[in-house]
Design a protein around this motif. Sequence first.
Motif, PDB file in Angstrom:
ATOM      1  N   GLY A  79      -5.662 156.262 -38.256  1.00 37.02           N
ATOM      2  CA  GLY A  79      -5.656 154.825 -37.993  1.00 37.02           C
ATOM      3  C   GLY A  79      -6.732 154.104 -38.777  1.00 37.02           C
ATOM      4  N   GLU A  80      -7.951 154.639 -38.737  1.00 37.25           N
ATOM      5  CA  GLU A  80      -9.039 153.996 -39.464  1.00 37.25           C
ATOM      6  C   GLU A  80      -8.777 153.987 -40.959  1.00 37.25           C
ATOM      7  N   PHE A  81      -8.237 155.099 -41.475  1.00 40.52           N
ATOM      8  CA  PHE A  81      -8.034 155.182 -42.916  1.00 40.52           C
ATOM      9  C   PHE A  81      -6.881 154.290 -43.372  1.00 40.52           C
ATOM     10  N   LEU A  82      -5.698 154.438 -42.756  1.00 45.01           N
ATOM     11  CA  LEU A  82      -4.524 153.707 -43.222  1.00 45.01           C
ATOM     12  C   LEU A  82      -4.665 152.208 -43.009  1.00 45.01           C
ATOM     13  N   ARG A  83      -5.032 151.806 -41.797  1.00 47.39           N
ATOM     14  CA  ARG A  83      -5.148 150.370 -41.536  1.00 47.39           C
ATOM     15  C   ARG A  83      -6.310 149.773 -42.317  1.00 47.39           C
ATOM     16  N   GLY A  84      -7.410 150.495 -42.393  1.00 51.71           N
ATOM     17  CA  GLY A  84      -8.537 150.000 -43.175  1.00 51.71           C
ATOM     18  C   GLY A  84      -8.206 149.908 -44.649  1.00 51.71           C
TER      19      GLY A  84
ATOM     20  N   LEU B 203      -5.225 149.549 -46.051  1.00 47.39           N
ATOM     21  CA  LEU B 203      -4.306 148.435 -46.279  1.00 47.39           C
ATOM     22  C   LEU B 203      -5.056 147.107 -46.312  1.00 47.39           C
ATOM     23  N   MET B 204      -6.031 146.944 -45.434  1.00 50.62           N
ATOM     24  CA  MET B 204      -6.826 145.719 -45.441  1.00 50.62           C
ATOM     25  C   MET B 204      -7.643 145.602 -46.719  1.00 50.62           C
ATOM     26  N   VAL B 205      -8.210 146.714 -47.179  1.00 54.62           N
ATOM     27  CA  VAL B 205      -8.967 146.700 -48.429  1.00 54.62           C
ATOM     28  C   VAL B 205      -8.056 146.336 -49.597  1.00 54.62           C
ATOM     29  N   MET B 206      -6.850 146.911 -49.634  1.00 51.81           N
ATOM     30  CA  MET B 206      -5.900 146.610 -50.709  1.00 51.81           C
ATOM     31  C   MET B 206      -5.557 145.121 -50.737  1.00 51.81           C
ATOM     32  N   LEU B 207      -5.319 144.540 -49.571  1.00 53.70           N
ATOM     33  CA  LEU B 207      -4.984 143.117 -49.517  1.00 53.70           C
ATOM     34  C   LEU B 207      -6.156 142.254 -49.973  1.00 53.70           C
ATOM     35  N   ILE B 208      -7.349 142.565 -49.476  1.00 56.59           N
ATOM     36  CA  ILE B 208      -8.528 141.771 -49.837  1.00 56.59           C
ATOM     37  C   ILE B 208      -8.823 141.872 -51.329  1.00 56.59           C
TER      38      ILE B 208
ATOM     39  N   ILE C   9     -17.002 145.905 -49.084  1.00 57.32           N
ATOM     40  CA  ILE C   9     -15.687 145.831 -48.439  1.00 57.32           C
ATOM     41  C   ILE C   9     -15.251 147.189 -47.903  1.00 57.32           C
ATOM     42  N   THR C  10     -15.185 148.204 -48.774  1.00 54.87           N
ATOM     43  CA  THR C  10     -14.740 149.525 -48.320  1.00 54.87           C
ATOM     44  C   THR C  10     -15.673 150.140 -47.280  1.00 54.87           C
ATOM     45  N   PRO C  11     -17.012 150.141 -47.485  1.00 45.33           N
ATOM     46  CA  PRO C  11     -17.882 150.701 -46.434  1.00 45.33           C
ATOM     47  C   PRO C  11     -17.772 149.954 -45.113  1.00 45.33           C
TER      48      PRO C  11
ATOM     49  N   GLY D 124     -15.396 152.571 -43.999  1.00 42.39           N
ATOM     50  CA  GLY D 124     -16.603 153.280 -43.580  1.00 42.39           C
ATOM     51  C   GLY D 124     -16.602 154.734 -44.015  1.00 42.39           C
ATOM     52  N   ASP D 125     -17.737 155.378 -43.790  1.00 45.77           N
ATOM     53  CA  ASP D 125     -17.901 156.785 -44.145  1.00 45.77           C
ATOM     54  C   ASP D 125     -17.587 157.720 -42.983  1.00 45.77           C
ATOM     55  N   ARG D 126     -17.111 157.170 -41.856  1.00 42.36           N
ATOM     56  CA  ARG D 126     -16.877 158.026 -40.686  1.00 42.36           C
ATOM     57  C   ARG D 126     -15.679 158.938 -40.866  1.00 42.36           C
ATOM     58  N   ILE D 127     -14.759 158.553 -41.742  1.00 39.86           N
ATOM     59  CA  ILE D 127     -13.545 159.348 -41.905  1.00 39.86           C
ATOM     60  C   ILE D 127     -13.838 160.655 -42.603  1.00 39.86           C
ATOM     61  N   GLY D 128     -14.634 160.614 -43.659  1.00 47.81           N
ATOM     62  CA  GLY D 128     -15.024 161.836 -44.346  1.00 47.81           C
ATOM     63  C   GLY D 128     -14.112 162.242 -45.479  1.00 47.81           C
ATOM     64  N   LEU D 129     -13.141 161.400 -45.843  1.00 46.14           N
ATOM     65  CA  LEU D 129     -12.278 161.696 -46.992  1.00 46.14           C
ATOM     66  C   LEU D 129     -12.953 161.170 -48.255  1.00 46.14           C
TER      67      LEU D 129
END
Length: 356
Positions: free
Chosen positions: A208-213, A215-220, A294-296, A300-305
Motif C-alpha cells: 500500500g505504501e509503495f504503490l499508492r505513494g 502513484l502520487m509521486v508519478m502524478l506530482i 517528494i519521494t522521501p 519514505g525509506d520505511r519500505i526498504g525497496l
Amino acid sequence: MYQKKKRGYKPWIVMAAVLCFMVWLFYALGNILTPFIVAAVLAYVLNPLVEWLQRKRFKRGIASMMVMILALLVLFALLLIIVPMLIAQVGNLIDRLPQIVDFLQNVLLPWLNRVGGDFIDIDNESIVAWLQSHMGELSNTLKTVMSTVMKQSGNVVAGLTNLMLLPFLLYYFLLDWKRWSYGINALVPRRFIDGYTRITSNMDRVLGEFLRGQLMVMLIMGLIYGIGLMLVGLDSGFAIGMIAGILVFVPYLGAFTGLLLATIAAVLQFPSWTGVLMVWGVFGIGQFLESFFITPKIVGDRIGLSPFWVIFALMAFGQLMGFVGMLIGLPLAAVTLVLVREGVAAYFDSRFYKHK
C-alpha cells in the motif's frame, strides 16, 4: 514421554509446486491475464477510496461504480492529452530535418572541431554531404515508419480490445474485494491464522505504501515537469513532462527519458542555447525535489525497496513474463521483501542460531 511430532517437508514441497505452477500460468496466459492484472492492481490501489465512501454511507456497489468511473476518466484524460501532443511532435521532427542538418553543419560540427582541436579530426564537408544526400531517404524512412506504426497501432488497438473489459473487471474487483479477502482468510488453517494475519498485514502495508505513494509521486512529478516545460515555452512540453513523470517508478529512467526528449525538442525549437539550458534547469529542479523531498516524504525509506532491487525486479519479471511481469514485478518484490524479513526474524529466533 511425549515427543513433539516433527513437521515434514511435504507441505513445503506442495507450496513450492503451487508457486511454480502459478508462475508458469502467468507466463503462459500473459496476454489474456493483462486486463485482469491491471484491474486487480488498480482495485488494490483504489479500494481504500471505496471503503472511505462506504463510511460516508454509500453502498458498496455505488461506491465501486463512482471510483471506477473516476479512475477511467483520469486515465482517458491523460491519453487524450499526451498522445496527440506526441504525434504532433514526431511530425514536427520530420518537418525540421533540414533545420537539423543546418544545425549540425553550422553549429555542432564547428564546435566539436574547436573543442577537439588536434585530437578530433572531423571532415565537416563529408559528413554534411552524406547527411544532405540521405536527408530525403531519411525523411521518407521516418514517414514510412510512422505510417507503419499507425497501421500497427490499429492492430494493437484491435488486440487491446480486451481492455474494454477493464471497466467491468475493475468494478467487480472493487465490489467483491472485501468478500474475497474474507474468503481467503477463512481457508487458512486456524493454527496458521496468527502468522498469516501478521504476514499479510505487513505485505498490505508495504504494498500500500509503495504503490499508492509511487502513484502520487508519478502524478506530482509529471505535473512539475509538464508545467515547468510549458512555462519555458517548449512545444509538447506537457506531454513530455507527463511521460517523464509516468516513468518515475523506474529510478532515473523517467528523468533521463524526459530530459532526452525535451533536449531534442528544445534544440529544434529554440534559436539559442538559452532555451536548452532552461529545459535542463526544469529537470534539474525536478530531480532535486524528487530525490530530497517528494519521494522521501510520500514513499519514505520505511519500505526498504532500494533502487537496485526495483530495477532488478522490473527487468527480471519483464524478461520472464513480458508486460504482465512489469505489472506484477514490484508487488512481487515487495511481497518477497516481507517474506525475507519473516525468514530472517525466524532464523534469529531459532535454537540453531541461539544455541552455543
